[in-house]
Design an enzyme around this catalytic site. Sequence first.
Site, mmCIF file in Angstrom:
data_model
loop_
_atom_site.group_PDB
_atom_site.id
_atom_site.type_symbol
_atom_site.label_atom_id
_atom_site.label_comp_id
_atom_site.label_asym_id
_atom_site.label_seq_id
_atom_site.Cartn_x
_atom_site.Cartn_y
_atom_site.Cartn_z
ATOM 1 N N THR A 114 69.702 63.870 -21.850
ATOM 2 C CA THR A 114 68.781 64.966 -21.541
ATOM 3 C C THR A 114 68.572 65.914 -22.714
ATOM 4 O OG1 THR A 114 70.537 66.393 -20.680
ATOM 5 C CG2 THR A 114 69.493 64.888 -19.126
ATOM 6 N N ASP A 115 67.519 66.700 -22.598
ATOM 7 C CA ASP A 115 67.276 67.746 -23.583
ATOM 8 C C ASP A 115 67.926 69.038 -23.078
ATOM 9 O OD1 ASP A 115 65.543 68.761 -21.622
ATOM 10 O OD2 ASP A 115 63.727 68.106 -22.672
ATOM 11 N N PHE A 116 67.651 70.127 -23.712
ATOM 12 C CA PHE A 116 68.280 71.407 -23.368
ATOM 13 C C PHE A 116 67.996 71.854 -21.941
ATOM 14 C CE2 PHE A 116 64.082 72.385 -24.853
ATOM 15 C CZ PHE A 116 63.655 73.409 -24.035
ATOM 16 N N SER A 117 66.932 71.329 -21.331
ATOM 17 C CA SER A 117 66.561 71.759 -19.981
ATOM 18 C C SER A 117 67.157 70.889 -18.877
ATOM 19 C CB SER A 117 65.035 71.778 -19.855
ATOM 20 O OG SER A 117 64.531 70.452 -19.939
#
Length: 153
Positions: free
Chosen positions: A24-27
């Site tokens: 995943t990314d930061f979100s």
Amino acid sequence: MPASGSFGPDRIHRLPVRVYYEDTDFSGIVYHARYLHFFERGRTESLRAIGIHHSELAAADEPLAFAVRRMNVEFEKAARVDDVLVVETLYRPQKGARLMIDQRIRRGPETIAGAQVQAVCIDGTGRAKRPPRSMAERWASFVLPADADWPSV
């Protein structure tokens, strides 16, 4: 090592994958490039289930490999950390050295992403080469007719 996932009577190979934090990314949403990893795992495991192993192809007297030549991806919904997804892989009729592959990633009944993949069989020099007859015969019973739609879920 045995293949992960399995083919159903509808000729679709299904591979369960869990989304990890690293995907995943930061979100907390799956980073777009990670879907390519999931699709690759689906293709590799489906070939393994057919009896085609990348390591054996590379070690053969006349080495072979598969390379993605073209891939069209449609992202439809977001997947998130801890989701359990299923990578579905479906083979279409071969065109010379090219394998035509449809894939989708599902979360339950929802399609998260879909891909149309054109992979090419290459020899040890990187040139396109028609797959050996024995290989084509192995996957022949898993190929869906070109004009057939995805079987319903």
